[in-house]
Scaffold this active site. Structure first.
Site, short mmCIF file in Angstrom:
data_model
loop_
_atom_site.label_atom_id
_atom_site.label_comp_id
_atom_site.label_asym_id
_atom_site.label_seq_id
_atom_site.Cartn_x
_atom_site.Cartn_y
_atom_site.Cartn_z
N GLN A 58 39.11 47.56 41.42
CA GLN A 58 38.17 46.55 40.91
C GLN A 58 38.91 45.24 40.64
O GLN A 58 38.61 44.51 39.69
CB GLN A 58 37.49 47.05 39.63
CG GLN A 58 36.38 48.05 39.86
CD GLN A 58 35.15 47.42 40.52
OE1 GLN A 58 34.94 46.22 40.44
NE2 GLN A 58 34.35 48.26 41.16
N SER A 59 39.87 44.91 41.48
CA SER A 59 40.77 43.78 41.24
C SER A 59 40.06 42.42 41.25
O SER A 59 39.47 42.01 42.25
CB SER A 59 41.87 43.77 42.30
OG SER A 59 42.62 42.58 42.24
N ASN A 60 40.16 41.70 40.12
CA ASN A 60 39.68 40.32 40.06
C ASN A 60 40.50 39.43 40.99
O ASN A 60 39.98 38.50 41.61
CB ASN A 60 39.76 39.79 38.63
CG ASN A 60 38.87 40.55 37.68
OD1 ASN A 60 37.69 40.78 37.96
ND2 ASN A 60 39.42 40.97 36.55
#
Length: 335
Positions: A76-78
């Site tokens: 879920q990397s920003n």
């Protein structure tokens, strides 16, 4: 400090606001005055702190003639979301290597940032087990792309190297310009501390501007001693890149690790409370992985009397709210 020596893209249209969180400060008994630096309002698909770093990293890539960006992050990397968004604007191919740090958490149909990777039409997504050598995985991808005639450039996770950290040295200078213009004192700054570029850049920037406002990092994954070492080393490397006359004092790097909970990206009760309080009292959305846990640390430090009564404390909101939508059951289970 002179940033003109380094290639830089103009992704920031203006300084992000510093807001007084009056309602939240009142809710906490006005022990301290809480302010927030709204880097969640930075441009890019969904906003967030990595845009500052990517101004420098993607400019370096373009100067080197790259046509393809490879980067990495959690599922879920920003950072991966924002890298993909700026690659769209720059007409660069984008390839993501996602690390499944918590086994079984990656699903192609997931909501949140994972959905946005597909909406932003990244060229490829590779998923590797937690603990993988991410730089080796990105280099392997780079070799594959080179064999097809591409010119890849690797941006490390979080854009957290001395090039990317320049973005938060510049942010420290931006903050001081805002405080000086508004005649506003700040006694302490609290930041999320993950891949370390934001924290290291802020430390180097506060020292480089002679502001010397203490900066505390709230860890989202690693133990205190490990994280402090990573932040310190990167802050020193960044200071050397800027040819700062002063070195970084080891005591300038402070981290707190008691808000990580069972592990990276895993929810905690204090994170859920912080996300709800920021939303209810200030209409500010936090994310469950970084800003939510950092805010949980901020609230606990206030409640425990860590800051002298009447202090002005600035919280750096690094964004990431699109990840909220992948955690909806966490926030609905008590309703």
């Amino acid at each position: 400090m002179n940033f003109t020596r380094y290639p830089r893209r103009a992704y920031l249209e203006e300084a992000t606001p510093i807001e007084f969180m009056e309602n939240l400060s009142t809710f906490l008994g006005m022990e301290v005055n809480l302010f927030v630096k709204r880097d969640d309002l930075l441009p890019g698909a969904g906003g967030g702190n990595k845009t500052r770093k990517l101004e420098f990293c993607l400019a370096d890539a373009l100067e080197q003639g790259a046509d393809t960006i490879i980067t990495c992050g959690a599922v879920q990397s920003n950072h991966c979301r924002l890298t993909a968004s700026w690659c769209c604007k720059e007409n660069l191919d984008c390839h993501l290597i996602l690390e499944e740090r918590v086994k079984g958490t990656y699903h192609p149909e997931n909501n949140g940032n994972n959905f946005l990777f597909h909406l932003l039409d990244v060229n490829s997504i590779s998923v590797v087990p937690g603990g993988s050598d991410m730089m080796a995985e990105m280099r392997k991808k780079g070799d594959e792309l080179k064999s097809h005639g591409k010119k890849p450039y690797i941006v490390p996770g979080g854009a957290s190297n001395p090039i990317g950290a320049l973005g938060y040295v510049a942010c420290a200078e931006e903050i001081m310009n805002q405080l000086n213009a508004g005649h506003q004192d700040i006694d302490h700054i609290v930041v999320p501390s993950g891949s370390a570029g934001t924290h290291a850049g802020m430390v180097a920037g506060m020292i480089g501007t002679n502001a010397n406002i203490p900066v505390s990092g709230i860890n989202v994954s690693r133990p205190k001693d490990v994280q402090e070492g990573i932040v310190y080393n990167l802050a020193e490397e960044t200071a050397q890149k800027l040819e700062m006359k002063m070195s970084i004092p080891r005591e300038a790097v402070v981290c707190y690790d008691q808000y990580v909970g069972p592990g990276y990206s895993l929810p905690t009760d204090s994170m859920v409370e912080a996300v709800r309080l920021f939303a209810k009292h200030e209409a500010i959305l936090l994310d469950p992985v970084y800003s939510g846990k950092a805010a949980a640390g901020l609230l606990d430090l206030v409640r425990s009397g860590h800051f002298p009564r009447g202090s002005n404390v600035l919280f750096l909101h690094t964004g990431g709210s699109p990840a909220l939508y992948a955690y909806m059951p966490t926030f609905r289970k008590d309703n």
